[in-house]
Structures are given as C-alpha cells and as structure tokens.
Design an enzyme around this catalytic site. Sequence first.
Site, mmCIF file in Angstrom:
data_model
loop_
_atom_site.group_PDB
_atom_site.id
_atom_site.type_symbol
_atom_site.label_atom_id
_atom_site.label_comp_id
_atom_site.label_asym_id
_atom_site.label_seq_id
_atom_site.Cartn_x
_atom_site.Cartn_y
_atom_site.Cartn_z
ATOM 1 N N SER A 183 0.821 -1.209 0.000
ATOM 2 C CA SER A 183 0.000 0.000 0.000
ATOM 3 C C SER A 183 0.867 1.276 0.000
ATOM 4 O O SER A 183 1.604 1.498 -0.943
ATOM 5 C CB SER A 183 -0.952 -0.061 1.196
ATOM 6 O OG SER A 183 -1.964 0.883 1.075
ATOM 7 N N HIS A 384 -7.599 -5.643 0.376
ATOM 8 C CA HIS A 384 -6.408 -4.804 0.520
ATOM 9 C C HIS A 384 -5.474 -5.260 1.649
ATOM 10 O O HIS A 384 -4.261 -5.180 1.516
ATOM 11 C CB HIS A 384 -6.859 -3.357 0.771
ATOM 12 C CG HIS A 384 -5.780 -2.332 0.588
ATOM 13 N ND1 HIS A 384 -5.305 -1.970 -0.653
ATOM 14 C CD2 HIS A 384 -5.076 -1.590 1.477
ATOM 15 C CE1 HIS A 384 -4.374 -1.044 -0.518
ATOM 16 N NE2 HIS A 384 -4.210 -0.805 0.763
#
Length: 417
Positions: A183, A384
Amino acid sequence: MKLIGLMYFLFCSHLNAAPINVISEISTLIRRIIWTNWNQFNIEFNPDSFLDTPKTIIKAGYPVESHVVMTEDGYLLTLHRIPGGNDSLPVLLQHGILATSAEWIVLGKDKALAYLLADQGYDVWLGNFRGNTYSKAHISLSPLNSTFWNFSFHEMGIYDLPAMITFITNMRSQPLHTYIGHSMGTSTFFVMASERPKIAQMVQMMIGLAPTVFINMKSPIRYFFPFIRELEIPMRLFFENEFFQSDFVKFLLKNICNQNIVPNICANLIFMIYGDDREQFNYSLLPVIFNHHPAGASAKTILHFAQVIESDKFRKYDYGRVKNLLIYHSTEPPNYDLSNIAVPVALFYADNDWIISTEDVKRLYHSLPNVVDMYEVPWSKFNHVDFMWAKDTSKLVYDRILKLMRRENPNNVTSVE
Ligand SMILES: *[C@@H]1O[C@H](CO)[C@@H](O)[C@H](O)[C@H]1NC(C)=O
Ligand SMILES: *[C@@H]1O[C@H](CO)[C@@H](O)[C@H](O)[C@H]1NC(C)=O
Ligand SMILES: *[C@@H]1O[C@H](CO)[C@@H](O)[C@H](O)[C@H]1NC(C)=O
Ligand SMILES: *[C@@H]1O[C@H](CO)[C@@H](O)[C@H](O)[C@H]1NC(C)=O
C-alpha cells in the site's frame, strides 16, 4: 458540511484541548472497566496482543536488532531487523499507512512474510516511516510541535526510504536484493524511485503488494473525500499534529476489539473499509492487529492521498495555486515521473481490493517501464489487507514472492511458474 465541520470542531477541539493526563486518566478508567469485564467472562486473550515488534520476534524464536537512522531532515527512524548470516541477501519490507513493522509478523511463525524470509536465509529489515509508533522522534522537533507533522508520503519517499536504504546497503556493502512494500509502502517507493534515481539504483527489485498510485476506491470511505476541501481547514486546525490522537484511539480499539462480545464490529469495520473477505479472516488475530493499529499518521498524508484521488493524478502535494507557484514554479503540482523508474517491479493485486481497483494497477503497469511480474491473487475475495493478514496468504502470495526473489539470485536459479 457544516455539520461535519461542527462535529470535528466539538470532538477534536476537546481532544486537543484535553491535557495528556486527562486522557491517560480516562484510559485508566476504561482499562479498569474492560479488565473487570474480561475477568468476569474469563475470556482468553492472545498474549501477542501486548508485545511490540522486537518482543514478538523474540517470542517466535528469532534474533532481533533495532537500529535508529536519521533522515536528511532530522527524523529518527527505527529499523527492525532479523539478521541473516554474512552471506545473506538484504531485503527491506515497508508497511502501509497507520501501520508499523509489526505488519509483517502478525500472522506468526511459518506464516508471516518476515519469518518466511528469515527461514530462507535472507537478512530481513523491517522499516518504520516517520510518525509511526517506532519513529515518532526528531533531533530537534518534538512530536507535540505541529512542525513535526508537516509531512506526507512525499517526504517518506524522498527522505525516509533513502535513509533506510543507504544505511542497509552501507552496512552490508551490497545493494538491496529486494524491496517489498504494501500500500503506502509502494506509493513511497515510487516517489523515491522517480525523485531520487541514484538511491533507486541501490535496489535490485521491487515487489509491490496492492500498489497504491492511482486510486479509484470502492470503499465507502470514498464518500468522505469530496468533502476534503471543506474538511481541510478543520483537519488542519484540529489535527494539525497527528491524524487521530493515536495513542488514545489505539487504546480504545485495542481494548474494545479484544472482547469476544464485540470483535464482529471490529472485523466488520475492516471489511467495510478494505473489502469483505470473511473466509480468509482469522478472528483470533484481531487483538494483535489492533495492538499495532492505528500507529500514527499526519493529517497531511491523508490530505495528499485525498488529492491523488480527487485529481486522479499521482502528483506532488497541492498547496493551492499561489503557493504552488512559489514552490513548483507552476500553479498545478507536478506529476511524479513514473517513466523515470528503471528498477524491475513486480505488481501484486487483488480483485476485491476496495482501496485500489484492478484498472488502477493496469494503469500503473502501463506507466512503468520495467514491470517483470503482474500477478492477480487467485482468490476472488482477496482484499487490501489480506496481503498481511489472510489465513492463506503464505500460499496465495508469499510463495510467489519467494520464487521471484530466487530468480534474482543467479547462484540458485529456480523456475518461476
Ligand atoms: C561474519 O563476519 C564477521 C565480521 O566480518 C566475522 O567476525 C564473523 O566471524 C563472520 N561470521 C561467519 C559465520 O562467518
Ligand atoms: C515548533 O518548532 C519550530 C521550529 O523549531 C519553532 O519555531 C516553533 O516555535 C515551535 N513551536 C512550538 C509551539 O514550540
Ligand atoms: C511545511 O513544509 C512545506 C514544504 O516543505 C513548507 O512550504 C511549509 O511552509 C511548511 N509549513 C509549516 C507550517 O512548517
Ligand atoms: C489464527 O490465529 C491464531 C493466533 O495467532 C493461530 O493460532 C491460528 O493457527 C490461526 N488460524 C488459522 C486458520 O490460520
């Protein structure tokens, strides 16, 4: 809009106005109430939920070191390390927003990436960006001074990563074998590699998990971003320092999410933000996860990401037309030049990631000159944060990372599927 501003005003001004000792008194009170509950229901808890990164690593049976490195602008960052032998290849793992080095060990022995890499004989370095629990220090600025928090992922890219990478490569007298980011740990890498190509030359390969450059999110938090202009002023005023009084919020989440009565709420919060994947989520990890989250971030980082979302451009911080002209010599902030990035890059992404979409990753793929692997995780619900926390991540993601890394080493060639 006014309502949100007002809520911010009421909530945050009180938090900010409250002296530290009041907050700690409230914390103690809550702790007492919760502990009473705990004992009453005789709920077992995971002992890892109270340990920091080095202690967790020791408990898992690995050696650990901590090193403090200073950035060019004076921040003091902690690098955790599971040292490898003299011939080992150094690898740096870099966490995402509101997270820490602990991200890479949450899954525990035989499952977490840091341990798998150590088992394979790598020299494993776990970074901590400025502002998080382990890197909340500066040679002259106190974290209580708002100037300390005047940074976004841009500064992490141009200062933090160069400091860490230079330290490791100097110490080991060899280039960094692999950089692995998750990320924001990828956004920062691309900032570094485009702005400081000399540093990027010290990295032989980059593996990006959920690469966050272009962001078209499905997550409901997107409804928040159109208001960002309105929120900017309250955020600046009331989060001038840290986004979240993280110690307090962290304390609340940690203790609330430890309870068997409410873990569903905490897990649902994770699913709502990052994508729903109940099957891969291990509820026993909740207390560990909330022991390490949230770990501190600046309001400016949040605003910078909001600007990326709004403008649909991966570019420098927008200070407004007048100040942009002074800083960048143009009214619009310049884009980061992705075509400038020569490092071989592998991109790992997931279909059910609610922060970045598959199209975002494909757009990144077309913007980068040297992509060596493009891998969609073969689990349709993968989200995610599953890259760090899912039950089967070692099989679905880490096996391929290890293969990619072995291919890099000509002394030990293994075929990659
Ligand atoms: C590793 O290197 C250090 C310093 O160069 C040396 O003292 C040590 O004996 C070496 N260890 C091994 C196992 O070769
Ligand atoms: C914060 O640090 C800056 C730079 O060192 C200094 O000028 C300023 O007075 C400090 N502010 C406070 C409130 O201490
Ligand atoms: C924050 O940093 C930017 C760019 O480095 C600078 O232009 C600005 O004046 C700084 N703001 C404060 C409040 O220190
Ligand atoms: C879930 O986490 C607990 C605590 O770390 C661990 O003991 C257990 O093996 C995990 N379960 C699965 C299916 O990964």
